[in-house]
Design a protein around this motif. Structure first.
Motif, PDB file in Angstrom:
ATOM      1  N   ASN A 211      25.339  70.728  59.890  1.00 29.92           N
ATOM      2  CA  ASN A 211      24.091  70.348  60.088  1.00 29.92           C
ATOM      3  C   ASN A 211      23.362  71.392  61.294  1.00 29.92           C
ATOM      4  OD1 ASN A 211      23.652  67.569  58.448  1.00 29.92           O
ATOM      5  ND2 ASN A 211      25.379  66.634  59.668  1.00 29.92           N
ATOM      6  N   GLY A 212      22.279  71.451  60.662  1.00 28.43           N
ATOM      7  CA  GLY A 212      21.079  72.191  62.678  1.00 28.43           C
ATOM      8  C   GLY A 212      19.908  71.847  62.292  1.00 28.43           C
ATOM      9  N   GLN A 213      18.814  72.520  62.842  1.00 33.51           N
ATOM     10  CA  GLN A 213      17.735  72.315  63.146  1.00 33.51           C
ATOM     11  C   GLN A 213      17.488  73.874  63.347  1.00 33.51           C
ATOM     12  OE1 GLN A 213      15.312  71.173  66.980  1.00 33.51           O
ATOM     13  NE2 GLN A 213      15.828  69.245  65.357  1.00 33.51           N
ATOM     14  N   VAL A 214      16.321  74.785  62.544  1.00 31.91           N
ATOM     15  CA  VAL A 214      15.595  75.315  62.789  1.00 31.91           C
ATOM     16  C   VAL A 214      14.453  74.452  64.025  1.00 31.91           C
ATOM     17  CG1 VAL A 214      13.999  77.347  62.130  1.00 31.91           C
ATOM     18  CG2 VAL A 214      15.897  76.642  60.614  1.00 31.91           C
ATOM     19  N   SER A 215      14.741  75.976  65.120  1.00 35.04           N
ATOM     20  CA  SER A 215      13.478  75.542  65.797  1.00 35.04           C
ATOM     21  C   SER A 215      13.014  76.992  67.059  1.00 35.04           C
ATOM     22  CB  SER A 215      13.687  73.889  66.517  1.00 35.04           C
ATOM     23  OG  SER A 215      14.341  74.711  67.660  1.00 35.04           O
ATOM     24  N   GLN A 216      12.666  76.590  68.411  1.00 37.47           N
ATOM     25  CA  GLN A 216      12.474  78.283  68.993  1.00 37.47           C
ATOM     26  C   GLN A 216      13.953  78.736  69.133  1.00 37.47           C
ATOM     27  OE1 GLN A 216       9.487  79.310  69.563  1.00 37.47           O
ATOM     28  NE2 GLN A 216      10.764  81.059  69.789  1.00 37.47           N
ATOM     29  N   GLY A 217      14.113  80.043  68.829  1.00 40.44           N
ATOM     30  CA  GLY A 217      15.462  80.533  68.965  1.00 40.44           C
ATOM     31  C   GLY A 217      16.616  80.215  68.064  1.00 40.44           C
ATOM     32  N   VAL A 218      16.320  80.258  67.282  1.00 39.66           N
ATOM     33  CA  VAL A 218      17.463  79.151  66.523  1.00 39.66           C
ATOM     34  C   VAL A 218      16.997  79.904  64.643  1.00 39.66           C
ATOM     35  CG1 VAL A 218      18.704  78.069  64.845  1.00 39.66           C
ATOM     36  CG2 VAL A 218      18.750  77.670  67.426  1.00 39.66           C
ATOM     37  N   GLY A 219      16.968  80.208  64.111  1.00 33.86           N
ATOM     38  CA  GLY A 219      16.779  80.572  61.974  1.00 33.86           C
ATOM     39  C   GLY A 219      18.518  80.095  61.306  1.00 33.86           C
ATOM     40  N   VAL A 220      17.752  79.594  59.655  1.00 38.16           N
ATOM     41  CA  VAL A 220      19.106  79.490  59.124  1.00 38.16           C
ATOM     42  C   VAL A 220      18.880  80.535  58.470  1.00 38.16           C
ATOM     43  CG1 VAL A 220      17.730  77.878  57.744  1.00 38.16           C
ATOM     44  CG2 VAL A 220      20.371  77.828  57.821  1.00 38.16           C
TER      45      VAL A 220
ATOM     46  N   ASP B 200      28.064  87.235  52.761  1.00 32.61           N
ATOM     47  CA  ASP B 200      29.257  86.016  53.043  1.00 32.61           C
ATOM     48  C   ASP B 200      29.093  85.516  54.649  1.00 32.61           C
ATOM     49  OD1 ASP B 200      29.957  86.457  51.073  1.00 32.61           O
ATOM     50  OD2 ASP B 200      31.080  87.699  51.064  1.00 32.61           O
ATOM     51  N   THR B 201      28.861  86.551  55.733  1.00 30.88           N
ATOM     52  CA  THR B 201      29.338  85.965  56.802  1.00 30.88           C
ATOM     53  C   THR B 201      28.404  84.869  57.036  1.00 30.88           C
ATOM     54  OG1 THR B 201      27.866  87.488  58.068  1.00 30.88           O
ATOM     55  CG2 THR B 201      29.937  88.220  57.938  1.00 30.88           C
ATOM     56  N   PHE B 202      27.490  84.821  56.672  1.00 30.25           N
ATOM     57  CA  PHE B 202      26.588  83.345  56.925  1.00 30.25           C
ATOM     58  C   PHE B 202      27.265  82.181  55.560  1.00 30.25           C
ATOM     59  CE2 PHE B 202      24.316  86.912  57.865  1.00 30.25           C
ATOM     60  CZ  PHE B 202      23.178  86.137  59.480  1.00 30.25           C
ATOM     61  N   VAL B 203      28.331  82.103  55.274  1.00 32.28           N
ATOM     62  CA  VAL B 203      29.234  80.709  54.553  1.00 32.28           C
ATOM     63  C   VAL B 203      28.854  80.358  54.874  1.00 32.28           C
ATOM     64  CG1 VAL B 203      30.437  80.182  52.153  1.00 32.28           C
ATOM     65  CG2 VAL B 203      28.720  81.925  52.004  1.00 32.28           C
ATOM     66  N   GLY B 204      29.230  79.043  55.089  1.00 30.22           N
ATOM     67  CA  GLY B 204      29.574  77.865  56.319  1.00 30.22           C
ATOM     68  C   GLY B 204      29.358  77.964  57.777  1.00 30.22           C
ATOM     69  N   THR B 205      28.324  78.942  58.434  1.00 34.87           N
ATOM     70  CA  THR B 205      27.645  79.097  60.138  1.00 34.87           C
ATOM     71  C   THR B 205      26.909  79.952  59.196  1.00 34.87           C
ATOM     72  OG1 THR B 205      29.058  81.255  59.645  1.00 34.87           O
ATOM     73  CG2 THR B 205      29.922  80.049  60.661  1.00 34.87           C
ATOM     74  N   PRO B 206      25.360  78.740  58.770  1.00 36.61           N
ATOM     75  CA  PRO B 206      24.560  79.392  57.908  1.00 36.61           C
ATOM     76  C   PRO B 206      23.472  79.497  59.284  1.00 36.61           C
ATOM     77  CG  PRO B 206      24.585  77.182  57.807  1.00 36.61           C
ATOM     78  CD  PRO B 206      26.204  77.608  58.244  1.00 36.61           C
ATOM     79  N   PHE B 207      23.150  78.458  60.318  1.00 37.34           N
ATOM     80  CA  PHE B 207      22.433  78.694  61.577  1.00 37.34           C
ATOM     81  C   PHE B 207      22.834  80.160  62.769  1.00 37.34           C
ATOM     82  CE2 PHE B 207      23.073  74.685  60.141  1.00 37.34           C
ATOM     83  CZ  PHE B 207      21.284  74.481  60.097  1.00 37.34           C
ATOM     84  N   PHE B 208      21.713  80.735  62.989  1.00 34.80           N
ATOM     85  CA  PHE B 208      21.559  82.004  64.302  1.00 34.80           C
ATOM     86  C   PHE B 208      20.902  82.534  65.127  1.00 34.80           C
ATOM     87  CE2 PHE B 208      19.406  83.210  60.379  1.00 34.80           C
ATOM     88  CZ  PHE B 208      18.307  84.293  61.251  1.00 34.80           C
ATOM     89  N   THR B 209      21.248  82.619  66.068  1.00 41.11           N
ATOM     90  CA  THR B 209      20.401  82.575  67.446  1.00 41.11           C
ATOM     91  C   THR B 209      19.225  84.105  67.288  1.00 41.11           C
ATOM     92  OG1 THR B 209      22.478  81.462  68.930  1.00 41.11           O
ATOM     93  CG2 THR B 209      19.928  82.886  69.804  1.00 41.11           C
ATOM     94  N   ILE B 210      18.362  83.716  67.617  1.00 39.51           N
ATOM     95  CA  ILE B 210      17.545  84.408  67.130  1.00 39.51           C
ATOM     96  C   ILE B 210      16.837  85.546  68.633  1.00 39.51           C
ATOM     97  CG2 ILE B 210      15.141  85.001  66.842  1.00 39.51           C
ATOM     98  CD1 ILE B 210      14.642  82.822  64.965  1.00 39.51           C
ATOM     99  N   GLY B 211      17.438  86.244  69.218  1.00 36.44           N
ATOM    100  CA  GLY B 211      17.230  87.728  69.774  1.00 36.44           C
ATOM    101  C   GLY B 211      15.695  87.912  70.011  1.00 36.44           C
ATOM    102  N   ALA B 212      15.722  89.187  71.066  1.00 38.07           N
ATOM    103  CA  ALA B 212      13.799  89.034  71.678  1.00 38.07           C
ATOM    104  C   ALA B 212      14.209  90.253  70.100  1.00 38.07           C
ATOM    105  CB  ALA B 212      14.173  90.039  72.865  1.00 38.07           C
ATOM    106  N   ASP B 213      14.843  90.877  69.600  1.00 41.05           N
ATOM    107  CA  ASP B 213      14.433  92.094  69.064  1.00 41.05           C
ATOM    108  C   ASP B 213      13.833  91.705  67.248  1.00 41.05           C
ATOM    109  OD1 ASP B 213      16.945  91.276  68.524  1.00 41.05           O
ATOM    110  OD2 ASP B 213      17.593  92.935  67.753  1.00 41.05           O
ATOM    111  N   THR B 214      14.385  90.301  67.383  1.00 41.48           N
ATOM    112  CA  THR B 214      14.492  89.922  65.993  1.00 41.48           C
ATOM    113  C   THR B 214      13.264  88.344  66.068  1.00 41.48           C
ATOM    114  OG1 THR B 214      16.527  89.359  65.619  1.00 41.48           O
ATOM    115  CG2 THR B 214      15.645  88.108  64.506  1.00 41.48           C
ATOM    116  N   GLN B 215      12.744  88.303  67.501  1.00 37.78           N
ATOM    117  CA  GLN B 215      11.725  87.415  67.883  1.00 37.78           C
ATOM    118  C   GLN B 215      10.185  88.609  67.425  1.00 37.78           C
ATOM    119  OE1 GLN B 215      11.576  83.946  68.223  1.00 37.78           O
ATOM    120  NE2 GLN B 215       9.445  84.427  67.431  1.00 37.78           N
ATOM    121  N   GLY B 216       9.955  89.046  67.742  1.00 45.78           N
ATOM    122  CA  GLY B 216       9.392  90.197  67.995  1.00 45.78           C
ATOM    123  C   GLY B 216       8.506  90.484  65.926  1.00 45.78           C
ATOM    124  N   LEU B 217       9.775  90.620  65.158  1.00 48.33           N
ATOM    125  CA  LEU B 217       9.898  90.640  64.213  1.00 48.33           C
ATOM    126  C   LEU B 217       9.074  89.785  63.162  1.00 48.33           C
ATOM    127  CD1 LEU B 217      13.148  92.428  62.934  1.00 48.33           C
ATOM    128  CD2 LEU B 217      10.529  93.895  62.677  1.00 48.33           C
TER     129      LEU B 217
END
Length: 250
Positions: free
Chosen positions: A41-50, A86-103
């Motif tokens: 379970n998780g949530q996509v919101s400011q600073g977090v993607g999936v 494969d690294t996202f299988v089981g750990t789908p949520f990730f933190t959005i850094g400044a570089d990614t946010q710019g994109l």
């Protein structure tokens, strides 16, 4: 699918359960999207993607005004390297850094104004995947791959660490920093995920599934599933089949 599909989407206050044969990345623009991806379970919101890997069952719902960038990506290495996916299988949520946010900000503004060319979308995808890959440690991928390949037998943390070329203490630190859990917890979760998949997709006996997924016996699998999901393996199998029937008749 033949290529990348990227668009802005909004979601209703309802739960939809499905899976697809391509990878999907969901990025926040406005609001929040609650997700369950293979029981994580998780949530996509400011600073977090999936990152939802191809074939993973997921459900989602949103409340109020919301908008997200959704990228549907073919499974070919040209779009997302298999090892990284494969690294996202089981750990789908990730933190959005400044570089990614710019994109994300750039793409949202462009999508709101015009349809992008295939070349522009491919260029953006390359930059975005690169920004994600820098946040995934290859040793974590090696460890998770080793766990999946040997989950049916007893394996220790020292053996996993050796496969990654690090010490057990370093492996523990990498898992805590990257995944927020210990290697032992990740292995237990992976084994339970495999058991769920076999319960839903095969007619194997529960005892056989327990053996194939590294649980000492059927009772051990039942205890683990009760603790995690609040139901028995038999109940999980029945629920999974009912869900398939419901989707088929919808």
């Amino acid at each position: 699918m033949n290529g990348i599909c990227v668009e802005l989407r909004s979601y209703a206050d309802q739960v939809n359960l499905h899976r697809h044969d391509y990878h999907q990345i969901v990025l926040p623009c406005r609001g929040a999207l609650d997700l369950e991806v293979e029981h994580r379970n998780g949530q996509v919101s400011q600073g977090v993607g999936v990152f939802i890997a191809a074939g993973e069952t997921h459900a989602f719902s949103a409340r109020g005004k919301n908008r997200f960038i959704v990228a549907d990506l073919p499974v070919e290495d040209a779009f997302v390297p298999t090892g990284m996916a494969d690294t996202f299988v089981g750990t789908p949520f990730f933190t959005i850094g400044a570089d990614t946010q710019g994109l994300i900000d750039f793409l949202e503004a462009r999508l709101a104004r015009e349809d992008l060319t295939t070349e522009a979308i491919s260029a953006w995808n390359g930059l975005f995947i690169s920004s994600l890959s820098h946040r995934r440690d290859g040793r974590i991928h090696t460890a998770l791959s080793f766990m999946r390949a040997h989950s049916s037998r007893s394996i220790g943390i020292a053996e996993i660490a050796s496969a990654c070329g690090v010490s057990p203490s370093r492996l523990h630190a990498l898992f805590k920093q990257t995944l927020g859990e210990s290697p032992h917890a990740a292995l237990s979760r992976l084994r339970l995920d495999q058991a769920r998949q076999l319960l839903a997709a095969t007619d194997l006996s529960i005892a056989e599934i327990a053996a194939r997924t590294g649980h000492t016996d059927q009772s051990a699998l039942t205890r683990r599933m009760r603790l995690s999901d609040g139901i028995t393996p038999g109940q999980y199998r029945r629920n999974a089949r009912l869900a398939v029937t419901a989707r088929g008749s919808a």
